[in-house]
Design a protein around this motif. Structure first.
Motif, PDB file in Angstrom:
ATOM      1  N   ARG A   1      40.500  39.429  40.185  1.00  0.00           N
ATOM      2  CA  ARG A   1      40.506  40.870  39.881  1.00  0.00           C
ATOM      3  C   ARG A   1      39.489  41.129  38.774  1.00  0.00           C
ATOM      4  O   ARG A   1      39.632  40.643  37.648  1.00  0.00           O
ATOM      5  N   VAL A   2      38.459  41.873  39.106  1.00  0.00           N
ATOM      6  CA  VAL A   2      37.363  42.139  38.174  1.00  0.00           C
ATOM      7  C   VAL A   2      37.067  43.629  38.173  1.00  0.00           C
ATOM      8  O   VAL A   2      36.800  44.219  39.227  1.00  0.00           O
ATOM      9  N   ILE A   3      37.146  44.241  36.996  1.00  0.00           N
ATOM     10  CA  ILE A   3      36.876  45.672  36.873  1.00  0.00           C
ATOM     11  C   ILE A   3      35.859  45.875  35.756  1.00  0.00           C
ATOM     12  O   ILE A   3      36.124  45.557  34.591  1.00  0.00           O
ATOM     13  N   ASP A   4      34.713  46.375  36.112  1.00  0.00           N
ATOM     14  CA  ASP A   4      33.635  46.604  35.148  1.00  0.00           C
ATOM     15  C   ASP A   4      34.108  47.503  34.011  1.00  0.00           C
ATOM     16  O   ASP A   4      34.822  48.487  34.231  1.00  0.00           O
ATOM     17  N   SER A   5      33.752  47.132  32.804  1.00  0.00           N
ATOM     18  CA  SER A   5      34.106  47.887  31.589  1.00  0.00           C
ATOM     19  C   SER A   5      35.609  47.920  31.345  1.00  0.00           C
ATOM     20  O   SER A   5      36.112  48.822  30.684  1.00  0.00           O
ATOM     21  N   PHE A   6      36.321  46.927  31.888  1.00  0.00           N
ATOM     22  CA  PHE A   6      37.756  46.837  31.659  1.00  0.00           C
ATOM     23  C   PHE A   6      38.171  45.392  31.383  1.00  0.00           C
ATOM     24  O   PHE A   6      38.468  45.027  30.260  1.00  0.00           O
ATOM     25  N   MET A   7      38.174  44.530  32.412  1.00  0.00           N
ATOM     26  CA  MET A   7      38.582  43.150  32.204  1.00  0.00           C
ATOM     27  C   MET A   7      38.277  42.299  33.434  1.00  0.00           C
ATOM     28  O   MET A   7      37.972  42.821  34.514  1.00  0.00           O
ATOM     29  N   ILE A   8      38.390  40.950  33.246  1.00  0.00           N
ATOM     30  CA  ILE A   8      38.303  40.003  34.351  1.00  0.00           C
ATOM     31  C   ILE A   8      39.593  39.184  34.332  1.00  0.00           C
ATOM     32  O   ILE A   8      40.052  38.777  33.277  1.00  0.00           O
ATOM     33  N   ALA A  65      41.009  38.331  51.351  1.00  0.00           N
ATOM     34  CA  ALA A  65      42.467  38.328  51.209  1.00  0.00           C
ATOM     35  C   ALA A  65      42.869  38.957  49.882  1.00  0.00           C
ATOM     36  O   ALA A  65      42.213  38.756  48.860  1.00  0.00           O
ATOM     37  N   ARG A  66      43.952  39.711  49.915  1.00  0.00           N
ATOM     38  CA  ARG A  66      44.454  40.332  48.692  1.00  0.00           C
ATOM     39  C   ARG A  66      45.163  39.279  47.850  1.00  0.00           C
ATOM     40  O   ARG A  66      45.989  38.513  48.360  1.00  0.00           O
ATOM     41  N   LEU A  67      44.863  39.245  46.556  1.00  0.00           N
ATOM     42  CA  LEU A  67      45.399  38.229  45.662  1.00  0.00           C
ATOM     43  C   LEU A  67      46.055  38.876  44.453  1.00  0.00           C
ATOM     44  O   LEU A  67      45.919  40.074  44.222  1.00  0.00           O
ATOM     45  N   SER A  91      37.575  46.763  47.675  1.00  0.00           N
ATOM     46  CA  SER A  91      38.486  47.857  47.333  1.00  0.00           C
ATOM     47  C   SER A  91      39.706  47.415  46.536  1.00  0.00           C
ATOM     48  O   SER A  91      40.380  48.243  45.924  1.00  0.00           O
ATOM     49  N   SER A  92      39.999  46.107  46.533  1.00  0.00           N
ATOM     50  CA  SER A  92      41.120  45.600  45.733  1.00  0.00           C
ATOM     51  C   SER A  92      40.632  44.905  44.461  1.00  0.00           C
ATOM     52  O   SER A  92      41.377  44.147  43.840  1.00  0.00           O
ATOM     53  N   ASP A  93      39.386  45.154  44.081  1.00  0.00           N
ATOM     54  CA  ASP A  93      38.780  44.641  42.847  1.00  0.00           C
ATOM     55  C   ASP A  93      38.514  43.134  42.885  1.00  0.00           C
ATOM     56  O   ASP A  93      38.240  42.531  41.844  1.00  0.00           O
ATOM     57  N   ARG A  94      38.574  42.532  44.061  1.00  0.00           N
ATOM     58  CA  ARG A  94      38.223  41.117  44.184  1.00  0.00           C
ATOM     59  C   ARG A  94      36.717  40.987  44.375  1.00  0.00           C
ATOM     60  O   ARG A  94      36.125  41.707  45.193  1.00  0.00           O
ATOM     61  N   PRO A  95      36.068  40.061  43.640  1.00  0.00           N
ATOM     62  CA  PRO A  95      34.627  39.862  43.863  1.00  0.00           C
ATOM     63  C   PRO A  95      34.305  39.532  45.312  1.00  0.00           C
ATOM     64  O   PRO A  95      35.014  38.744  45.958  1.00  0.00           O
ATOM     65  N   VAL A  96      33.259  40.137  45.828  1.00  0.00           N
ATOM     66  CA  VAL A  96      32.843  39.905  47.210  1.00  0.00           C
ATOM     67  C   VAL A  96      32.417  38.449  47.377  1.00  0.00           C
ATOM     68  O   VAL A  96      32.723  37.804  48.387  1.00  0.00           O
ATOM     69  N   GLU A  97      31.692  37.927  46.395  1.00  0.00           N
ATOM     70  CA  GLU A  97      31.350  36.503  46.364  1.00  0.00           C
ATOM     71  C   GLU A  97      32.231  35.846  45.308  1.00  0.00           C
ATOM     72  O   GLU A  97      32.257  36.286  44.158  1.00  0.00           O
ATOM     73  N   ASP A  98      32.945  34.798  45.696  1.00  0.00           N
ATOM     74  CA  ASP A  98      33.925  34.187  44.807  1.00  0.00           C
ATOM     75  C   ASP A  98      33.331  33.764  43.468  1.00  0.00           C
ATOM     76  O   ASP A  98      32.251  33.162  43.402  1.00  0.00           O
ATOM     77  N   VAL A  99      34.067  34.072  42.405  1.00  0.00           N
ATOM     78  CA  VAL A  99      33.759  33.579  41.061  1.00  0.00           C
ATOM     79  C   VAL A  99      34.900  32.625  40.723  1.00  0.00           C
ATOM     80  O   VAL A  99      36.045  33.048  40.568  1.00  0.00           O
ATOM     81  N   ARG A 100      34.592  31.344  40.607  1.00  0.00           N
ATOM     82  CA  ARG A 100      35.630  30.320  40.549  1.00  0.00           C
ATOM     83  C   ARG A 100      35.637  29.575  39.215  1.00  0.00           C
ATOM     84  O   ARG A 100      34.587  29.350  38.600  1.00  0.00           O
ATOM     85  N   ILE A 101      36.842  29.209  38.755  1.00  0.00           N
ATOM     86  CA  ILE A 101      36.968  28.305  37.619  1.00  0.00           C
ATOM     87  C   ILE A 101      36.815  26.890  38.148  1.00  0.00           C
ATOM     88  O   ILE A 101      37.598  26.445  39.000  1.00  0.00           O
TER      89      ILE A 101
END
Length: 275
Positions: A73-80, A94-96, A257-267
């Motif tokens: 969940r990533v929202i610009d100018s808010f949080m990751i 997939a919704r997470l 639309s569910s704030d998930r990055p289109v390309e995965d950002v992974r730990i």
């Protein structure tokens, strides 16, 4: 003063990183964790005075829990946000966000000592309606990006925070009188309901003494930014001390639309690197 139309309304709401040797922790007793991501490395410092969250985070890091999880969940100018174990093998799109290790953590909210300035590390949680004690997710966390705020905006948000604190305390007190409230509502005892409402308002005002936003907190929100509207509602248990530029890059990725990055950002990995 609480602005509540009636006790019944109140009850409805109630129910319803440079070289590693150059990284210096703010407090030498606080633990440091390096989070390697697919977009770069982030070093966070875990506060020693939020021991439940600190120890749980260190435990999960030691178990390799975070290896492979996504910033789902990533929202610009808010949080990751990250920490959902089901995200490791999640299909594209997939919704997470519902995954956890099967437990929650008691809140360690300590405002204004810890607040949602840019770079703050905080625990995600479910909403007040389901979680009035504001217990934290056992694994999900977020890193604040936020925006700067004007003095007028800070005044408005500070007033809202104080009102929310009072409302929450009122609802928790009202829960103790659930049966009595239900009986009076069924009997149409408006006078009894009003008397109880006034009693609970008095108890709330005696018990809760909201503090004004301190000058240092105002300065940070005005100069570096953050999300002050979350203060007092979520546990802040650390902060980024290296790699804030990585956090900034992550918040700018394209999302669905569910704030998930289109390309995965992974730990990729997380490990303790110092204390």
């Amino acid at each position: 003063m609480l602005a509540l139309a009636s006790l019944a309304v109140g009850m409805a709401g109630a129910l319803a990183q440079e070289n590693m040797d150059k990284i210096t922790p703010i407090n030498p007793d606080d633990a440091l964790v390096e989070i390697k991501t697919s977009m770069g490395d982030i070093v966070v410092e875990l506060y020693n005075d939020t021991p439940l969250h600190r120890d749980n985070f260190l435990k999960l890091v030691g178990e390799g829990f975070y290896e492979g999880v996504l910033f789902h969940r990533v929202i610009d100018s808010f949080m990751i946000q990250a920490g959902d174990p089901t995200s490791k093998e999640a299909a594209a799109g997939a919704r997470l966000g519902a995954g956890d290790p099967g437990y929650t953590i008691a809140a360690e909210i300590d405002y204004p000592r810890h607040y949602h300035k840019k770079g703050a590390l905080a625990a995600a949680r479910t909403g007040d309606a389901m979680n009035p004690e504001r217990r934290s997710s056992g694994s999900q966390f977020y890193i604040v990006t936020g925006t700067t705020a004007s003095e007028r905006q800070l005044e408005t948000m500070d007033l809202k925070r104080k009102n929310q604190q009072m409302e929450s305390a009122f609802r928790n007190l009202a829960l103790q009188y659930r049966d009595s409230i239900t009986s009076m509502q069924r009997a149409g005892d408006e006078a009894g309901l009003e008397a109880l409402r006034q009693k609970l308002i008095a108890e709330t005002e005696e018990k809760v003494k909201p503090v004004d936003m301190p000058a240092n907190v105002r300065k940070d929100y005005a100069e570096i930014g953050g999300t002050p509207h979350l203060d007092g509602q979520y546990t802040v248990f650390g902060e980024v001390i290296r790699g804030l530029d990585v956090v900034d890059r992550i918040q700018k990725v394209e999302t669905d639309s569910s704030d998930r990055p289109v390309e995965d950002v992974r730990i990729i990995s997380a490990k303790v690197i110092g204390k």
